[in-house]
Scaffold this active site. Structure first.
Site, PDB file in Angstrom:
ATOM      1  NE  ARG A  15       4.788  58.673 -53.104  1.00 12.92           N
ATOM      2  CZ  ARG A  15       4.815  59.463 -54.176  1.00 12.92           C
ATOM      3  NH1 ARG A  15       5.894  59.512 -54.925  1.00 12.92           N
ATOM      4  NH2 ARG A  15       3.779  60.205 -54.482  1.00 12.92           N
ATOM      5  CD  GLN A  73     -11.514  63.350 -49.386  1.00 15.56           C
ATOM      6  OE1 GLN A  73     -10.436  63.887 -49.170  1.00 15.56           O
ATOM      7  NE2 GLN A  73     -11.785  62.751 -50.529  1.00 15.56           N
ATOM      8  CE  LYS A 354      16.113  83.722 -16.678  1.00 13.60           C
ATOM      9  NZ  LYS A 354      15.426  83.101 -15.543  1.00 13.60           N
ATOM     10  CE1 TYR A 369      21.659  81.998 -16.410  1.00 11.70           C
ATOM     11  CE2 TYR A 369      21.589  81.878 -14.011  1.00 11.70           C
ATOM     12  CZ  TYR A 369      20.938  81.947 -15.234  1.00 11.70           C
ATOM     13  OH  TYR A 369      19.567  81.974 -15.275  1.00 11.70           O
ATOM     14  CG  ASN A 380      35.522  93.282 -15.662  1.00 15.27           C
ATOM     15  OD1 ASN A 380      35.312  92.070 -15.655  1.00 15.27           O
ATOM     16  ND2 ASN A 380      36.452  93.844 -16.407  1.00 15.27           N
ATOM     17  CG  ASN A 389      18.513  82.878 -11.501  1.00 12.92           C
ATOM     18  OD1 ASN A 389      19.265  81.903 -11.357  1.00 12.92           O
ATOM     19  ND2 ASN A 389      17.746  83.020 -12.558  1.00 12.92           N
TER      20      ASN A 389
HETATM   21  C1  UD1 Z   1      -3.218  65.032 -58.700  1.00 14.48           C
HETATM   22  C2  UD1 Z   1      -3.929  65.246 -60.030  1.00 14.48           C
HETATM   23  C3  UD1 Z   1      -2.912  65.175 -61.164  1.00 14.48           C
HETATM   24  C4  UD1 Z   1      -1.828  66.204 -60.948  1.00 14.48           C
HETATM   25  C5  UD1 Z   1      -1.200  65.989 -59.599  1.00 14.48           C
HETATM   26  C6  UD1 Z   1      -0.228  67.085 -59.302  1.00 14.48           C
HETATM   27  C7  UD1 Z   1      -6.147  64.310 -59.725  1.00 14.48           C
HETATM   28  C8  UD1 Z   1      -7.023  63.171 -60.002  1.00 14.48           C
HETATM   29  N1  UD1 Z   1      -4.912  64.224 -60.189  1.00 14.48           N
HETATM   30  O1  UD1 Z   1      -2.727  63.717 -58.717  1.00 14.48           O
HETATM   31  O2  UD1 Z   1      -3.563  65.408 -62.400  1.00 14.48           O
HETATM   32  O3  UD1 Z   1      -0.875  66.119 -61.981  1.00 14.48           O
HETATM   33  O4  UD1 Z   1      -2.193  66.026 -58.558  1.00 14.48           O
HETATM   34  O5  UD1 Z   1       0.437  66.838 -58.099  1.00 14.48           O
HETATM   35  O6  UD1 Z   1      -6.567  65.273 -59.118  1.00 14.48           O
HETATM   36  N2  UD1 Z   1      -6.336  64.738 -51.603  1.00 14.48           N
HETATM   37  C9  UD1 Z   1      -7.415  64.809 -50.752  1.00 14.48           C
HETATM   38  N3  UD1 Z   1      -8.323  63.793 -50.770  1.00 14.48           N
HETATM   39  C10 UD1 Z   1      -8.192  62.727 -51.567  1.00 14.48           C
HETATM   40  C11 UD1 Z   1      -7.090  62.651 -52.420  1.00 14.48           C
HETATM   41  C12 UD1 Z   1      -6.180  63.671 -52.427  1.00 14.48           C
HETATM   42  O7  UD1 Z   1      -7.561  65.775 -50.014  1.00 14.48           O
HETATM   43  O8  UD1 Z   1      -9.075  61.852 -51.508  1.00 14.48           O
HETATM   44  C13 UD1 Z   1      -5.378  65.830 -51.600  1.00 14.48           C
HETATM   45  C14 UD1 Z   1      -3.997  65.389 -51.192  1.00 14.48           C
HETATM   46  O9  UD1 Z   1      -3.806  65.539 -49.804  1.00 14.48           O
HETATM   47  C15 UD1 Z   1      -3.112  66.352 -51.968  1.00 14.48           C
HETATM   48  C16 UD1 Z   1      -3.939  66.642 -53.224  1.00 14.48           C
HETATM   49  O10 UD1 Z   1      -5.270  66.302 -52.906  1.00 14.48           O
HETATM   50  O11 UD1 Z   1      -2.915  67.552 -51.282  1.00 14.48           O
HETATM   51  C17 UD1 Z   1      -3.447  65.852 -54.443  1.00 14.48           C
HETATM   52  O12 UD1 Z   1      -3.577  64.491 -54.147  1.00 14.48           O
HETATM   53  P1  UD1 Z   1      -2.563  63.437 -54.736  1.00 14.48           P
HETATM   54  O13 UD1 Z   1      -2.947  62.099 -54.248  1.00 14.48           O
HETATM   55  O14 UD1 Z   1      -1.194  63.864 -54.497  1.00 14.48           O
HETATM   56  O15 UD1 Z   1      -2.935  63.536 -56.272  1.00 14.48           O
HETATM   57  P2  UD1 Z   1      -2.153  62.919 -57.462  1.00 14.48           P
HETATM   58  O16 UD1 Z   1      -2.575  61.515 -57.624  1.00 14.48           O
HETATM   59  O17 UD1 Z   1      -0.717  63.204 -57.310  1.00 14.48           O
END
Ligand code: UD1
Ligand code: CA
Length: 459
Positions: A15, A73, A354, A369, A380, A389
Protein backbone atom coordinates in the site's frame (compact mmCIF):
# COMPACT_ATOMS: atom_id res chain seq x y z
CA UNK A 1 18.55 -13.41 31.49
CA UNK A 2 19.48 -13.86 27.81
CA UNK A 3 17.48 -11.69 25.45
CA UNK A 4 16.98 -12.00 21.69
CA UNK A 5 15.42 -9.09 19.85
CA UNK A 6 13.73 -10.00 16.58
CA UNK A 7 12.39 -7.37 14.20
CA UNK A 8 10.04 -8.52 11.45
CA UNK A 9 10.68 -6.53 8.29
CA UNK A 10 10.20 -8.89 5.35
CA UNK A 11 6.74 -7.77 4.26
CA UNK A 12 6.19 -5.94 1.02
CA UNK A 13 4.24 -2.88 2.07
CA UNK A 14 2.14 -2.93 -1.11
CA UNK A 15 0.00 0.00 0.00
CA UNK A 16 2.98 2.37 0.10
CA UNK A 17 2.98 2.04 -3.74
CA UNK A 18 6.69 2.71 -3.69
CA UNK A 19 9.88 1.17 -5.09
CA UNK A 20 11.46 1.71 -1.66
CA UNK A 21 10.89 -1.10 0.85
CA UNK A 22 8.34 0.03 3.42
CA UNK A 23 10.63 -0.12 6.45
CA UNK A 24 13.09 2.23 4.74
CA UNK A 25 10.58 5.04 4.40
CA UNK A 26 11.53 7.92 6.64
CA UNK A 27 9.95 9.33 9.73
CA UNK A 28 11.63 12.46 11.11
CA UNK A 29 14.59 11.86 8.83
CA UNK A 30 15.28 8.31 9.94
CA UNK A 31 13.97 5.04 8.48
CA UNK A 32 11.09 3.28 10.22
CA UNK A 33 13.37 0.32 10.86
CA UNK A 34 16.09 2.55 12.31
CA UNK A 35 13.54 3.92 14.80
CA UNK A 36 12.69 0.40 15.93
CA UNK A 37 16.37 -0.53 16.25
CA UNK A 38 16.98 2.65 18.25
CA UNK A 39 14.18 1.77 20.70
CA UNK A 40 15.78 -1.63 21.22
CA UNK A 41 19.30 -0.23 21.56
CA UNK A 42 19.30 0.41 25.34
CA UNK A 43 18.16 -3.17 25.99
CA UNK A 44 21.00 -5.56 26.71
CA UNK A 45 20.61 -8.35 24.14
CA UNK A 46 22.69 -11.28 22.98
CA UNK A 47 21.24 -11.04 19.47
CA UNK A 48 19.45 -8.41 17.38
CA UNK A 49 18.00 -10.08 14.34
CA UNK A 50 16.18 -8.37 11.51
CA UNK A 51 14.04 -10.57 9.28
CA UNK A 52 14.28 -9.31 5.71
CA UNK A 53 12.62 -10.37 2.49
CA UNK A 54 11.25 -7.73 0.15
CA UNK A 55 14.14 -5.46 -0.85
CA UNK A 56 16.41 -7.40 1.51
CA UNK A 57 19.68 -6.15 -0.01
CA UNK A 58 18.58 -2.55 0.32
CA UNK A 59 17.18 -2.97 3.83
CA UNK A 60 20.27 -4.77 5.11
CA UNK A 61 22.64 -2.20 3.60
CA UNK A 62 20.64 0.64 5.14
CA UNK A 63 20.74 -0.52 8.76
CA UNK A 64 23.93 -2.58 8.84
CA UNK A 65 25.78 -2.08 12.11
CA UNK A 66 27.78 -4.00 14.67
CA UNK A 67 25.68 -6.43 16.63
CA UNK A 68 22.84 -6.59 14.10
CA UNK A 69 22.29 -9.76 12.08
CA UNK A 70 19.88 -10.58 9.31
CA UNK A 71 17.81 -13.62 8.49
CA UNK A 72 16.08 -13.81 5.14
CA UNK A 73 12.53 -14.98 4.66
CA UNK A 74 11.67 -15.91 1.06
CA UNK A 75 8.87 -16.24 0.20
CA UNK A 76 6.86 -14.49 2.93
CA UNK A 77 4.25 -16.90 4.20
CA UNK A 78 3.16 -14.99 7.28
CA UNK A 79 4.47 -13.77 10.62
CA UNK A 80 4.70 -17.30 12.04
CA UNK A 81 6.71 -18.38 9.00
CA UNK A 82 8.97 -15.36 9.57
CA UNK A 83 9.75 -16.49 13.11
CA UNK A 84 10.31 -20.06 11.89
CA UNK A 85 13.23 -18.71 9.85
CA UNK A 86 14.99 -17.30 12.91
CA UNK A 87 14.60 -20.37 15.09
CA UNK A 88 18.15 -21.63 14.35
CA UNK A 89 19.52 -18.20 15.28
CA UNK A 90 17.73 -17.99 18.62
CA UNK A 91 20.01 -19.00 21.42
CA UNK A 92 19.45 -19.66 25.07
CA UNK A 93 16.54 -20.23 27.32
CA UNK A 94 15.70 -16.61 28.05
CA UNK A 95 13.30 -14.23 26.38
CA UNK A 96 12.67 -13.32 22.76
CA UNK A 97 11.22 -9.88 22.08
CA UNK A 98 9.40 -9.58 18.76
CA UNK A 99 8.99 -6.11 17.25
CA UNK A 100 7.63 -4.87 13.95
CA UNK A 101 9.81 -3.01 11.48
CA UNK A 102 6.88 -0.83 10.48
CA UNK A 103 5.81 0.25 13.99
CA UNK A 104 8.44 2.93 14.57
CA UNK A 105 7.43 4.69 17.77
CA UNK A 106 7.56 1.78 20.19
CA UNK A 107 9.12 3.05 23.42
CA UNK A 108 12.07 1.39 25.12
CA UNK A 109 10.18 1.41 28.43
CA UNK A 110 7.29 -0.51 26.89
CA UNK A 111 9.60 -3.11 25.37
CA UNK A 112 11.30 -3.41 28.76
CA UNK A 113 7.93 -3.95 30.47
CA UNK A 114 7.16 -6.83 28.08
CA UNK A 115 10.56 -8.44 28.73
CA UNK A 116 10.26 -8.04 32.50
CA UNK A 117 6.75 -9.52 32.56
CA UNK A 118 7.90 -12.44 30.41
CA UNK A 119 10.93 -13.20 32.59
CA UNK A 120 11.61 -16.20 30.37
CA UNK A 121 8.42 -18.05 31.25
CA UNK A 122 5.22 -16.12 30.42
CA UNK A 123 3.94 -15.15 26.98
CA UNK A 124 3.36 -11.40 27.05
CA UNK A 125 1.40 -9.54 24.36
CA UNK A 126 1.35 -5.82 23.81
CA UNK A 127 -2.27 -4.91 23.20
CA UNK A 128 -4.09 -1.68 22.51
CA UNK A 129 -7.67 -0.44 22.79
CA UNK A 130 -8.62 0.88 19.40
CA UNK A 131 -11.55 3.04 18.36
CA UNK A 132 -11.47 1.22 15.02
CA UNK A 133 -9.84 -2.21 15.37
CA UNK A 134 -10.47 -3.22 11.74
CA UNK A 135 -7.58 -5.33 10.43
CA UNK A 136 -6.13 -6.08 13.84
CA UNK A 137 -5.97 -9.46 15.53
CA UNK A 138 -8.50 -9.44 18.41
CA UNK A 139 -7.57 -10.37 21.96
CA UNK A 140 -10.00 -13.06 23.15
CA UNK A 141 -10.31 -13.03 26.94
CA UNK A 142 -11.92 -15.42 29.39
CA UNK A 143 -15.34 -13.92 30.28
CA UNK A 144 -14.85 -15.08 33.89
CA UNK A 145 -11.31 -14.15 34.90
CA UNK A 146 -10.32 -11.87 31.98
CA UNK A 147 -7.28 -14.04 31.14
CA UNK A 148 -6.08 -14.05 27.53
CA UNK A 149 -7.25 -17.15 25.65
CA UNK A 150 -6.28 -16.50 22.06
CA UNK A 151 -5.73 -13.99 19.27
CA UNK A 152 -8.12 -14.22 16.33
CA UNK A 153 -7.12 -12.46 13.13
CA UNK A 154 -9.63 -9.96 11.76
CA UNK A 155 -10.25 -12.02 8.62
CA UNK A 156 -10.93 -15.14 10.68
CA UNK A 157 -13.02 -13.44 13.38
CA UNK A 158 -16.74 -14.01 13.84
CA UNK A 159 -19.05 -10.96 13.82
CA UNK A 160 -19.16 -11.15 17.63
CA UNK A 161 -15.35 -11.26 17.88
CA UNK A 162 -15.07 -8.29 15.55
CA UNK A 163 -16.89 -6.21 18.17
CA UNK A 164 -13.85 -6.58 20.46
CA UNK A 165 -11.84 -3.35 20.57
CA UNK A 166 -8.73 -4.74 22.20
CA UNK A 167 -6.29 -5.46 19.37
CA UNK A 168 -2.90 -7.12 19.20
CA UNK A 169 -0.15 -4.59 18.46
CA UNK A 170 2.05 -7.15 16.71
CA UNK A 171 4.65 -7.04 19.48
CA UNK A 172 5.29 -9.67 22.13
CA UNK A 173 7.85 -11.18 24.47
CA UNK A 174 7.99 -14.98 24.61
CA UNK A 175 10.04 -17.64 26.38
CA UNK A 176 12.64 -18.55 23.72
CA UNK A 177 12.51 -22.33 24.14
CA UNK A 178 8.72 -22.50 23.99
CA UNK A 179 8.57 -20.07 21.07
CA UNK A 180 10.86 -22.30 19.02
CA UNK A 181 8.67 -25.29 19.78
CA UNK A 182 5.38 -23.48 19.10
CA UNK A 183 6.29 -22.01 15.73
CA UNK A 184 7.23 -25.52 14.58
CA UNK A 185 3.61 -26.56 15.16
CA UNK A 186 1.86 -23.77 13.22
CA UNK A 187 -0.43 -24.54 10.32
CA UNK A 188 -1.72 -22.26 7.58
CA UNK A 189 -5.27 -23.50 7.74
CA UNK A 190 -6.96 -20.08 7.98
CA UNK A 191 -8.65 -17.33 5.97
CA UNK A 192 -5.36 -16.02 4.54
CA UNK A 193 -3.52 -19.34 4.09
CA UNK A 194 -0.65 -17.89 6.16
CA UNK A 195 1.34 -19.11 9.13
CA UNK A 196 0.09 -16.84 11.90
CA UNK A 197 2.47 -16.14 14.76
CA UNK A 198 -0.61 -15.20 16.76
CA UNK A 199 -1.70 -18.86 16.85
CA UNK A 200 0.97 -19.52 19.50
CA UNK A 201 -1.25 -17.81 22.07
CA UNK A 202 -3.78 -20.63 22.09
CA UNK A 203 -0.87 -23.13 22.27
CA UNK A 204 0.51 -21.44 25.36
CA UNK A 205 -2.92 -21.43 26.97
CA UNK A 206 -3.35 -25.14 26.16
CA UNK A 207 -0.01 -25.87 27.85
CA UNK A 208 -1.11 -23.93 30.93
CA UNK A 209 1.60 -21.29 30.47
CA UNK A 210 0.78 -17.83 31.77
CA UNK A 211 -0.33 -15.46 28.98
CA UNK A 212 -0.49 -11.76 29.79
CA UNK A 213 -1.75 -8.79 27.85
CA UNK A 214 -0.06 -5.49 28.60
CA UNK A 215 -1.78 -2.39 27.28
CA UNK A 216 0.29 0.17 25.41
CA UNK A 217 0.65 3.60 27.00
CA UNK A 218 -0.55 5.38 23.88
CA UNK A 219 -1.97 4.45 20.52
CA UNK A 220 0.84 6.32 18.73
CA UNK A 221 3.34 3.90 20.17
CA UNK A 222 1.77 0.90 18.46
CA UNK A 223 0.55 2.45 15.23
CA UNK A 224 1.96 0.81 12.14
CA UNK A 225 2.68 2.41 8.80
CA UNK A 226 0.91 0.84 5.86
CA UNK A 227 0.40 3.73 3.47
CA UNK A 228 1.56 7.34 2.93
CA UNK A 229 -1.43 8.67 4.88
CA UNK A 230 -0.46 6.76 8.01
CA UNK A 231 3.19 7.70 7.52
CA UNK A 232 2.30 11.40 7.44
CA UNK A 233 -0.03 11.07 10.44
CA UNK A 234 2.68 9.37 12.48
CA UNK A 235 5.21 11.98 11.39
CA UNK A 236 2.93 14.75 12.69
CA UNK A 237 2.32 12.87 15.94
CA UNK A 238 6.06 12.42 16.44
CA UNK A 239 6.82 16.05 15.58
CA UNK A 240 4.13 17.20 18.01
CA UNK A 241 5.76 15.14 20.77
CA UNK A 242 9.19 16.59 20.02
CA UNK A 243 7.84 20.13 19.85
CA UNK A 244 6.07 19.73 23.16
CA UNK A 245 9.24 18.38 24.78
CA UNK A 246 11.24 21.37 23.54
CA UNK A 247 8.61 23.88 24.68
CA UNK A 248 8.48 22.27 28.14
CA UNK A 249 12.26 22.70 28.22
CA UNK A 250 11.78 26.42 27.55
CA UNK A 251 12.15 26.75 23.79
CA UNK A 252 9.59 29.18 22.38
CA UNK A 253 8.12 27.83 19.17
CA UNK A 254 5.89 30.28 17.32
CA UNK A 255 3.75 27.35 16.20
CA UNK A 256 4.48 23.75 17.22
CA UNK A 257 2.45 22.54 14.23
CA UNK A 258 4.90 24.25 11.91
CA UNK A 259 8.13 22.90 13.33
CA UNK A 260 10.14 19.89 12.16
CA UNK A 261 13.09 18.27 13.85
CA UNK A 262 14.71 15.45 11.89
CA UNK A 263 17.55 14.68 14.24
CA UNK A 264 18.64 16.19 17.53
CA UNK A 265 18.46 19.73 18.83
CA UNK A 266 20.22 20.97 21.96
CA UNK A 267 19.51 24.45 23.23
CA UNK A 268 20.18 27.03 25.89
CA UNK A 269 17.71 29.41 27.51
CA UNK A 270 15.42 31.83 25.71
CA UNK A 271 15.67 30.29 22.29
CA UNK A 272 12.97 31.43 19.87
CA UNK A 273 12.02 29.68 16.65
CA UNK A 274 9.57 31.18 14.21
CA UNK A 275 7.27 29.16 11.92
CA UNK A 276 8.23 26.65 9.20
CA UNK A 277 11.76 25.88 10.30
CA UNK A 278 13.33 22.48 9.65
CA UNK A 279 16.22 21.23 11.79
CA UNK A 280 18.21 18.22 10.64
CA UNK A 281 21.18 16.19 11.82
CA UNK A 282 22.58 17.67 15.02
CA UNK A 283 21.97 21.34 15.77
CA UNK A 284 23.06 23.27 18.86
CA UNK A 285 21.46 26.61 19.69
CA UNK A 286 23.02 28.74 22.44
CA UNK A 287 21.23 31.03 24.88
CA UNK A 288 19.01 33.61 23.29
CA UNK A 289 19.40 32.38 19.71
CA UNK A 290 16.53 33.50 17.52
CA UNK A 291 15.65 31.76 14.27
CA UNK A 292 13.36 33.51 11.80
CA UNK A 293 10.66 31.91 9.71
CA UNK A 294 11.38 29.41 6.93
CA UNK A 295 14.94 28.41 7.79
CA UNK A 296 16.45 25.00 7.05
CA UNK A 297 19.28 24.28 9.47
CA UNK A 298 21.45 21.17 9.55
CA UNK A 299 24.59 20.10 11.44
CA UNK A 300 25.66 23.41 12.92
CA UNK A 301 26.53 24.94 16.26
CA UNK A 302 25.07 28.41 16.77
CA UNK A 303 26.43 30.39 19.71
CA UNK A 304 24.55 32.56 22.18
CA UNK A 305 22.72 35.62 20.96
CA UNK A 306 23.14 34.84 17.28
CA UNK A 307 20.26 35.75 15.06
CA UNK A 308 19.33 33.68 12.03
CA UNK A 309 17.02 35.74 9.87
CA UNK A 310 14.23 34.45 7.65
CA UNK A 311 14.85 32.06 4.73
CA UNK A 312 18.38 31.13 5.71
CA UNK A 313 19.81 27.77 4.70
CA UNK A 314 22.60 26.27 6.76
CA UNK A 315 24.04 22.84 6.01
CA UNK A 316 27.22 21.78 7.77
CA UNK A 317 26.93 18.31 6.17
CA UNK A 318 29.64 16.11 7.71
CA UNK A 319 32.30 18.79 8.22
CA UNK A 320 29.94 20.84 10.38
CA UNK A 321 29.61 24.61 10.63
CA UNK A 322 29.58 27.15 13.42
CA UNK A 323 28.12 30.59 13.99
CA UNK A 324 29.67 32.82 16.66
CA UNK A 325 28.10 34.79 19.47
CA UNK A 326 25.89 37.62 18.41
CA UNK A 327 26.35 36.94 14.70
CA UNK A 328 23.66 38.06 12.27
CA UNK A 329 22.89 35.70 9.41
CA UNK A 330 20.44 36.24 6.57
CA UNK A 331 17.80 36.77 5.44
CA UNK A 332 18.45 34.54 2.39
CA UNK A 333 21.94 33.50 3.43
CA UNK A 334 23.57 30.15 2.73
CA UNK A 335 26.18 28.58 5.01
CA UNK A 336 27.82 25.40 3.78
CA UNK A 337 30.19 22.80 5.29
CA UNK A 338 33.19 24.26 7.06
CA UNK A 339 31.72 27.74 7.48
CA UNK A 340 33.24 28.87 10.80
CA UNK A 341 31.93 32.29 11.71
CA UNK A 342 33.29 34.20 14.69
CA UNK A 343 31.46 36.49 17.07
CA UNK A 344 29.46 39.35 15.61
CA UNK A 345 30.02 38.28 12.02
CA UNK A 346 27.37 39.57 9.62
CA UNK A 347 26.34 37.49 6.62
CA UNK A 348 23.61 39.16 4.63
CA UNK A 349 21.27 38.32 1.79
CA UNK A 350 22.42 36.08 -1.06
CA UNK A 351 25.80 35.47 0.54
CA UNK A 352 27.27 31.96 0.35
CA UNK A 353 30.05 30.81 2.68
CA UNK A 354 31.81 27.46 2.28
CA UNK A 355 34.88 26.05 4.05
CA UNK A 356 35.86 29.51 5.27
CA UNK A 357 36.77 31.03 8.60
CA UNK A 358 35.57 34.57 9.36
CA UNK A 359 37.08 36.24 12.42
CA UNK A 360 35.22 38.49 14.83
CA UNK A 361 33.23 41.30 13.32
CA UNK A 362 33.85 40.42 9.66
CA UNK A 363 30.99 41.38 7.35
CA UNK A 364 29.77 40.21 3.96
CA UNK A 365 26.38 41.78 3.68
CA UNK A 366 25.25 41.40 0.09
CA UNK A 367 25.48 39.03 -2.89
CA UNK A 368 28.88 37.49 -2.21
CA UNK A 369 30.78 34.21 -2.22
CA UNK A 370 33.49 33.18 0.22
CA UNK A 371 34.91 29.72 -0.48
CA UNK A 372 38.13 28.28 0.99
CA UNK A 373 38.96 31.61 2.58
CA UNK A 374 40.46 32.78 5.86
CA UNK A 375 39.03 36.18 6.70
CA UNK A 376 40.43 38.43 9.44
CA UNK A 377 38.68 40.59 12.02
CA UNK A 378 36.50 43.52 10.98
CA UNK A 379 36.91 42.78 7.27
CA UNK A 380 34.33 44.40 5.04
CA UNK A 381 33.67 42.23 2.02
CA UNK A 382 31.81 44.15 -0.67
CA UNK A 383 28.62 43.36 -2.53
CA UNK A 384 29.06 41.08 -5.50
CA UNK A 385 32.61 40.00 -4.60
CA UNK A 386 33.72 36.42 -4.88
CA UNK A 387 36.67 34.18 -4.24
CA UNK A 388 37.61 32.31 -7.42
CA UNK A 389 38.75 29.29 -5.45
CA UNK A 390 38.57 26.61 -8.12
CA UNK A 391 40.85 26.49 -11.17
CA UNK A 392 38.89 23.69 -12.77
CA UNK A 393 41.03 21.01 -11.17
CA UNK A 394 42.01 22.10 -7.67
CA UNK A 395 40.73 24.35 -4.90
CA UNK A 396 42.94 27.13 -3.56
CA UNK A 397 42.81 29.35 -0.48
CA UNK A 398 42.29 33.06 -0.18
CA UNK A 399 43.73 34.74 2.90
CA UNK A 400 42.35 38.12 3.91
CA UNK A 401 44.02 39.92 6.82
CA UNK A 402 42.39 41.99 9.58
CA UNK A 403 40.67 45.26 8.67
CA UNK A 404 40.79 44.58 4.93
CA UNK A 405 38.23 46.34 2.80
CA UNK A 406 37.22 44.55 -0.38
CA UNK A 407 35.15 46.79 -2.65
CA UNK A 408 32.13 45.72 -4.64
CA UNK A 409 32.24 43.24 -7.50
CA UNK A 410 35.78 42.00 -6.97
CA UNK A 411 37.18 38.64 -7.98
CA UNK A 412 39.93 37.30 -5.71
CA UNK A 413 41.68 34.64 -7.78
CA UNK A 414 43.10 32.11 -5.35
CA UNK A 415 45.68 31.37 -4.14
CA UNK A 416 46.03 34.99 -3.06
CA UNK A 417 46.70 36.91 0.15
CA UNK A 418 45.53 40.39 1.13
CA UNK A 419 47.66 41.81 3.96
CA UNK A 420 46.24 43.50 7.08
CA UNK A 421 44.52 46.77 6.34
CA UNK A 422 44.67 46.33 2.55
CA UNK A 423 42.01 47.86 0.33
CA UNK A 424 40.80 46.48 -2.98
CA UNK A 425 39.10 48.90 -5.36
CA UNK A 426 35.65 47.98 -6.64
CA UNK A 427 35.52 45.90 -9.79
CA UNK A 428 39.08 44.56 -9.39
CA UNK A 429 40.23 41.12 -10.42
CA UNK A 430 43.03 40.36 -7.97
CA UNK A 431 45.56 37.76 -9.10
CA UNK A 432 48.60 38.89 -7.08
CA UNK A 433 49.09 39.29 -3.34
CA UNK A 434 48.36 42.74 -1.88
CA UNK A 435 50.65 44.01 0.87
CA UNK A 436 49.51 45.32 4.24
CA UNK A 437 47.95 48.77 4.00
CA UNK A 438 48.18 48.88 0.19
CA UNK A 439 45.41 49.85 -2.21
CA UNK A 440 45.07 47.49 -5.15
CA UNK A 441 43.05 48.43 -8.19
CA UNK A 442 42.95 45.99 -11.08
CA UNK A 443 40.43 47.00 -13.69
CA UNK A 444 40.26 48.70 -17.08
CA UNK A 445 40.81 52.44 -16.95
CA UNK A 446 37.72 54.56 -17.51
CA UNK A 447 37.71 56.49 -20.79
CA UNK A 448 35.41 59.33 -21.88
CA UNK A 449 34.55 59.73 -25.59
CA UNK A 450 32.92 63.11 -26.20
CA UNK A 451 32.40 62.55 -29.97
CA UNK A 452 30.20 59.52 -29.44
CA UNK A 453 26.54 59.46 -30.47
CA UNK A 454 24.08 56.93 -29.22
CA UNK A 455 22.62 54.74 -32.01
CA UNK A 456 19.00 55.47 -32.91
CA UNK A 457 16.39 53.00 -34.07
CA UNK A 458 16.02 52.75 -37.89
CA UNK A 459 12.54 53.81 -39.08
C1 UD1 B 1 -0.27 -8.67 12.36
C2 UD1 B 1 -0.89 -9.59 13.40
C3 UD1 B 1 -2.17 -8.96 13.94
C4 UD1 B 1 -1.86 -7.60 14.52
C5 UD1 B 1 -1.20 -6.75 13.47
C6 UD1 B 1 -0.76 -5.45 14.06
C7 UD1 B 1 -0.32 -11.84 12.69
C8 UD1 B 1 -0.81 -13.06 12.04
N1 UD1 B 1 -1.19 -10.84 12.79
O1 UD1 B 1 -1.18 -8.62 11.29
O2 UD1 B 1 -2.73 -9.79 14.94
O3 UD1 B 1 -3.05 -7.00 14.99
O4 UD1 B 1 -0.02 -7.39 12.96
O5 UD1 B 1 -0.24 -4.61 13.07
O6 UD1 B 1 0.81 -11.78 13.12
N2 UD1 B 1 6.10 -9.87 8.10
C9 UD1 B 1 7.19 -10.63 7.73
N3 UD1 B 1 6.97 -11.77 7.03
C10 UD1 B 1 5.75 -12.17 6.66
C11 UD1 B 1 4.65 -11.39 7.02
C12 UD1 B 1 4.84 -10.25 7.74
O7 UD1 B 1 8.32 -10.29 8.06
O8 UD1 B 1 5.66 -13.23 6.02
C13 UD1 B 1 6.32 -8.65 8.86
C14 UD1 B 1 5.87 -7.41 8.14
O9 UD1 B 1 6.92 -6.85 7.39
C15 UD1 B 1 5.47 -6.50 9.29
C16 UD1 B 1 4.99 -7.49 10.36
O10 UD1 B 1 5.55 -8.74 10.02
O11 UD1 B 1 6.55 -5.79 9.80
C17 UD1 B 1 3.46 -7.58 10.43
O12 UD1 B 1 3.00 -8.03 9.19
P1 UD1 B 1 1.61 -7.56 8.63
O13 UD1 B 1 1.40 -8.20 7.31
O14 UD1 B 1 1.50 -6.12 8.69
O15 UD1 B 1 0.64 -8.26 9.67
P2 UD1 B 1 -0.88 -8.02 9.84
O16 UD1 B 1 -1.60 -8.87 8.87
O17 UD1 B 1 -1.16 -6.57 9.84
CA1 CA C 1 0.26 -4.47 9.64
Amino acid sequence: MALNIVIMAAGKGTRMKSATPKVLHKLAGRSLLAHVLKSGEPLVAQARIVITGHGADQVEAAVQADGISFVRQTPQLGTGHAIQQVVPALQGEGTTLILNGDVPLIQTATAKALIDACAGHALVLLTVDLADPTGYGRIIRDPDDGGVLAIVEHKDATPAQRLIHEGYSGMMAAPTGALKRWVGQLSNNNAQGEYYLTDIVAMAVAEGLPVLGIKAGSETEVLGVNDPVQLAQLERAFQAQQAEGLMRAGVRLADPARFDLRGTLTHGQDVEIDVNCVFEGHVELGDGVRVGANCVIRNVKIAAGARIHEFTHIDGETAGASVGEGALIGPFARLRPGAQLGAEVHIGNFVEVKNSTLAKGAKANHLAYLGDATVGERVNYGAGSITANYDGANKHRTTIGDDVHVGSNCVLVAPVTLGNGATVGGGSTITKDVGAGELAVARGKQVALGSWTRPTKKR
